[in-house]
Motif scaffolding. Structure first.
Motif, PDB file in Angstrom:
ATOM      1  N   ALA A  72      12.220   4.848 -10.632  1.00  0.00           N
ATOM      2  CA  ALA A  72      13.054   5.683  -9.770  1.00  0.00           C
ATOM      3  C   ALA A  72      12.206   6.547  -8.844  1.00  0.00           C
ATOM      4  N   GLY A  73      10.992   6.880  -9.283  1.00  0.00           N
ATOM      5  CA  GLY A  73      10.156   7.787  -8.511  1.00  0.00           C
ATOM      6  C   GLY A  73       9.428   7.159  -7.352  1.00  0.00           C
ATOM      7  N   HIS A  74       9.394   5.827  -7.283  1.00  0.00           N
ATOM      8  CA  HIS A  74       8.689   5.264  -6.124  1.00  0.00           C
ATOM      9  C   HIS A  74       9.419   4.111  -5.454  1.00  0.00           C
ATOM     10  N   ASP A  75      10.233   3.375  -6.177  1.00  0.00           N
ATOM     11  CA  ASP A  75      10.878   2.203  -5.570  1.00  0.00           C
ATOM     12  C   ASP A  75      11.855   2.611  -4.478  1.00  0.00           C
ATOM     13  N   THR A  76      12.754   3.538  -4.794  1.00  0.00           N
ATOM     14  CA  THR A  76      13.777   3.906  -3.815  1.00  0.00           C
ATOM     15  C   THR A  76      13.170   4.584  -2.591  1.00  0.00           C
ATOM     16  N   THR A  77      12.140   5.418  -2.812  1.00  0.00           N
ATOM     17  CA  THR A  77      11.518   6.110  -1.669  1.00  0.00           C
ATOM     18  C   THR A  77      10.783   5.130  -0.765  1.00  0.00           C
ATOM     19  N   SER A  78      10.024   4.220  -1.350  1.00  0.00           N
ATOM     20  CA  SER A  78       9.283   3.259  -0.531  1.00  0.00           C
ATOM     21  C   SER A  78      10.238   2.329   0.215  1.00  0.00           C
TER      22      SER A  78
ATOM     23  N   SER B  91       0.825  -1.206   0.000  1.00  0.00           N
ATOM     24  CA  SER B  91       0.000   0.000   0.000  1.00  0.00           C
ATOM     25  C   SER B  91       0.862   1.259   0.000  1.00  0.00           C
ATOM     26  N   LEU B  92       1.974   1.213   0.708  1.00  0.00           N
ATOM     27  CA  LEU B  92       2.892   2.347   0.730  1.00  0.00           C
ATOM     28  C   LEU B  92       3.453   2.597  -0.666  1.00  0.00           C
ATOM     29  N   ARG B  93       3.817   1.526  -1.362  1.00  0.00           N
ATOM     30  CA  ARG B  93       4.342   1.660  -2.728  1.00  0.00           C
ATOM     31  C   ARG B  93       3.316   2.304  -3.650  1.00  0.00           C
ATOM     32  N   ILE B  94       2.059   1.886  -3.527  1.00  0.00           N
ATOM     33  CA  ILE B  94       1.023   2.434  -4.398  1.00  0.00           C
ATOM     34  C   ILE B  94       0.799   3.911  -4.088  1.00  0.00           C
ATOM     35  N   ALA B  95       0.787   4.272  -2.811  1.00  0.00           N
ATOM     36  CA  ALA B  95       0.594   5.669  -2.432  1.00  0.00           C
ATOM     37  C   ALA B  95       1.713   6.541  -2.999  1.00  0.00           C
ATOM     38  N   ILE B  96       2.939   6.070  -2.905  1.00  0.00           N
ATOM     39  CA  ILE B  96       4.065   6.838  -3.427  1.00  0.00           C
ATOM     40  C   ILE B  96       4.054   6.848  -4.953  1.00  0.00           C
ATOM     41  N   ALA B  97       3.687   5.711  -5.555  1.00  0.00           N
ATOM     42  CA  ALA B  97       3.599   5.655  -7.019  1.00  0.00           C
ATOM     43  C   ALA B  97       2.581   6.649  -7.550  1.00  0.00           C
TER      44      ALA B  97
END
Length: 484
Positions: A291-297, A165-171
Motif C-alpha cells: 500500500a505504501g508504494h504501489d498506489t503512489t507509483s 526506478s520510480l517504484r524503488i525510490a518510493i518503496a
C-alpha cells in the motif's frame, strides 16, 4: 465422486442463500445465472466496467450475488460516506483463501479487535517515525534527488521507462520506516514484493472452488496447484520480509527506543503475543509495503501520461514551481499551500486515473439500512469510486482532464466532496498523509528540472493493464526528459 459432492454442496449453499436473502428489502440488481449468480463478472480484474453498466441501469445502489457472497455496490458519494461511517460495515471478507495467505491478519484485510488494535498501533508508531511530518519530508526529498541523479540525469534526452526506478525510490520511503534499510536503485527485491499480487490472479478459479469446498485443498491435484501459489506468495517473504524480522530479533532492545516499525512490533509482541504473532507481523509489513508504494507509483505513472498529453497543463505547472520554489532549492511541503495549480493537478490526476476503481470491500457484521434498502448481515459493500469520479453531476465534462475544476475564481484550491481517492470512514487509507507528501514532492522535484514528452510518434491511449486486479495501472510507455 468428489465432483458430485461439490455439486451437492453448491446446491445446498444456493438454497440456504436464497432463504437468507428472500423477502428482504434488497436494492435492485442483475439476477445472474442459477447457483453461480454473477461470479464471472465479480472476479474479472476489470469488474468496475461491468459495475458501471449495471449502475446505469439500476441506479446508485444495486445488489447481486455470487456462489457464496451477497454484494452491494454503491456509486453515490454521500451514500458511500454514510455506509463507511458505520461501525457495522468495518469488517473485511474472510474465507479459507484469506487464511491461507495470512490475510486474516495484517492491516488491510483483518477485522474486529485485531484490526482496531493494529490500526491504532500502526498510526501511532508511523507518525512517530515521521509519516506526514518534517522528518519524513527529508527522506522523500533524498529519494527524489537519487532518482534524478542516478536514473534521469544519465538518460537525459533519451527514451526512458521510469516505472521500475520510480517504484524503488518510493518503496525506499516506507521500507526505511519499516526496517531502517534501503534499496539500491537496481535492487529488484522491491519489485518482487509486488509479483504475487500480479501473478496470483491467474489462479482465481482455484480460489473460488476452494472457497466453496475447502476440503478439496487436501487432494493431491489441488495441493500441486496450491504449492505453485504458495511459492509465488512466499518468495518476497523469504527473500525480504522474514530476513528483516530475523535480523531485528537478534538486535532489538525490547525495552529501549525502537529504531523502526519492526522494532515496535517485536516490542509489542513481547507484551501482547496473542495478537502480534509472526503471521500478523509478516502480513502487516507486506500490507504497508504494498500500500505504501504501489498506489503512489501508479498515480505518478498516470500523472506523467497526462503531462505528456497536455503540454499546456505541464507548462502551467512548471511555471508555478518556478515562481514559488525557483531552481536553487528543492520543493518542500511548506510550498504546497502556495501552489494551488499543482494541488489541483494532483487532484485531477487522482480523479481521472481511478487507480482503485472499486476500493476494498467492506462487510456488514449486522443488518443495516442504507439508501432506503435493507443490507443483510454478511454482505460485501463495494464503493464504485470510478463512477463517482466520472459523475458529470459533480464533475462536468468528466472525460476532460481539467485541473481548473478544482480551483475557484480567485485561483484557490476548491475541494470537492465527491473526490475520495483514499476512500472514507473508519477504514480510509492509513497512509494518506504519506501518499500526498510523496505525490507532491516527486512530481514537483522532477518538473523543477525537467520537461516531459512522449517518444516521437507515440501517444498513450489511456489503457490500463487488464490482468492486474484492485489497482488500475497504465500500460507501459516511455518518456523523454529534457533539462530546462
Amino acid at each position: 465422486m468428489w465432483v458430485v459432492a461439490v455439486t451437492v454442496l453448491v446446491v445446498l449453499v444456493a438454497l440456504v442463500w436464497h432463504r437468507k436473502t428472500s423477502n428482504k428489502n434488497l436494492p435492485p440488481g442483475p439476477g445472474g445465472l442459477p447457483l453461480i449468480g454473477q461470479i464471472a463478472k465479480a472476479v474479472d480484474p476489470r469488474k468496475e466496467l461491468h459495475f458501471i453498466e449495471w449502475q446505469k441501469k439500476y441506479g446508485p445502489i444495486f445488489y447481486f450475488n455470487t456462489i457464496t457472497e451477497k454484494m452491494v455496490v454503491i456509486s453515490d458519494a454521500d451514500l458511500i460516506r454514510e455506509a463507511f461511517s458505520k461501525s457495522e460495515t468495518a469488517d473485511r471478507p474472510s474465507n479459507i483463501i484469506f487464511t491461507l495467505f495470512y490475510a486474516d491478519n495484517g492491516l488491510v484485510f483483518s477485522s474486529g479487535e485485531l484490526w482496531k488494535q493494529s490500526r491504532r498501533f500502526s498510526l501511532h508508531h508511523l507518525r512517530n517515525f515521521g509519516m506526514g511530518g518534517a522528518k519524513l519530508e527529508s527522506v522523500i526529498q533524498d529519494q527524489v534527488q537519487e532518482l534524478l541523479e542516478q536514473v534521469v540525469a544519465p538518460n537525459e534526452g533519451k527514451p526512458l521507462c521510469i516505472d521500475h526506478s520510480l517504484r524503488i525510490a518510493i518503496a525506499n520511503v516506507i521500507w526505511g520506516m519499516v526496517s531502517s534499510q534501503k534499496f539500491a536503485v537496481t535492487d529488484t527485491r522491491a519489485l518482487e514484493v509486488m509479483r504475487p499480487f500480479d501473478e496470483m490472479s491467474q489462479f482465481i478459479w482455484i480460489f473460488i472452488i476452494l472457497t466453496i469446498c475447502p476440503a478439496l485443498a487436501r487432494l493431491p491435484s489441488w495441493l500441486n496447484g496450491l504449492k505453485k501459489v504458495y511459492k509465488i506468495f512466499n518468495a518476497p517473504i523469504d527473500t525480504l520480509i522474514q530476513p528483516a524480522i530475523d535480523s531485528h530479533e537478534e538486535t532489538v532492545d525490547l525495552r529501549g527506543e525502537p529504531r523502526d516499525y519492526i522494532d515496535c512490533m517485536l516490542q509489542e509482541r513481547s507484551r501482547n503475543p496473542q495478537f502480534f504473532t509472526n503471521r500478523h507481523m509478516i502480513r502487516s509489513i507486506l500490507d504497508l509495503f504494498v500500500a505504501g508504494h504501489d498506489t503512489t507509483s501508479v498515480t505518478l505513472g498516470w500523472a506523467f501520461i497526462y503531462l505528456c498529453k497536455d503540454l499546456e497543463v505541464q507548462r502551467k505547472l512548471r511555471e508555478e514551481i518556478t515562481n514559488i520554489v525557483g531552481k536553487e532549492r528543492s520543493p518542500a511541503l511548506s510550498d504546497r499551500p502556495r501552489m494551488p495549480y499543482t494541488e489541483a493537478f494532483i487532484m485531477e490526476t487522482q480523479r481521472m486515473a481511478n487507480i482503485a476503481p472499486t476500493g476494498l470491500e467492506h462487510v456488514t457484521r449486522e443488518e443495516i439500512q442504507l439508501g432506503g434498502y435493507t443490507i443483510p448481515r454478511g454482505a460485501q459493500i463495494i464503493s464504485l469510486l470510478m463512477a463517482v469520479h466520472m459523475d458529470e453531476k459533480h464533475f462536468p465534462e468528466p472525460e476532460a482532464f481539467r485541473p481548473e475544476r478544482f480551483l475557484d475564481d480567485q485561483g484557490r484550491v476548491k475541494p470537492n466532496r465527491a473526490l475520495i481517492p483514499f476512500s472514507v470512514g473508519k477504514r480510509s487509507c492509513l497512509g494518506e498523509a504519506l501518499a500526498r507528501a510523496e505525490l507532491f514532492l516527486f512530481l514537483t522535484g522532477l518538473l523543477q528540472r525537467y520537461s516531459l514528452r512522449f517518444v516521437d510518434g507515440f501517444d498513450h491511449d489511456l489503457s490500463c493493464i487488464q490482468t492486474k486486479a484492485i489497482v488500475r495501472e497504465p500500460t507501459s510507455y516511455e518518456v523523454v526528459l529534457e533539462r530546462s
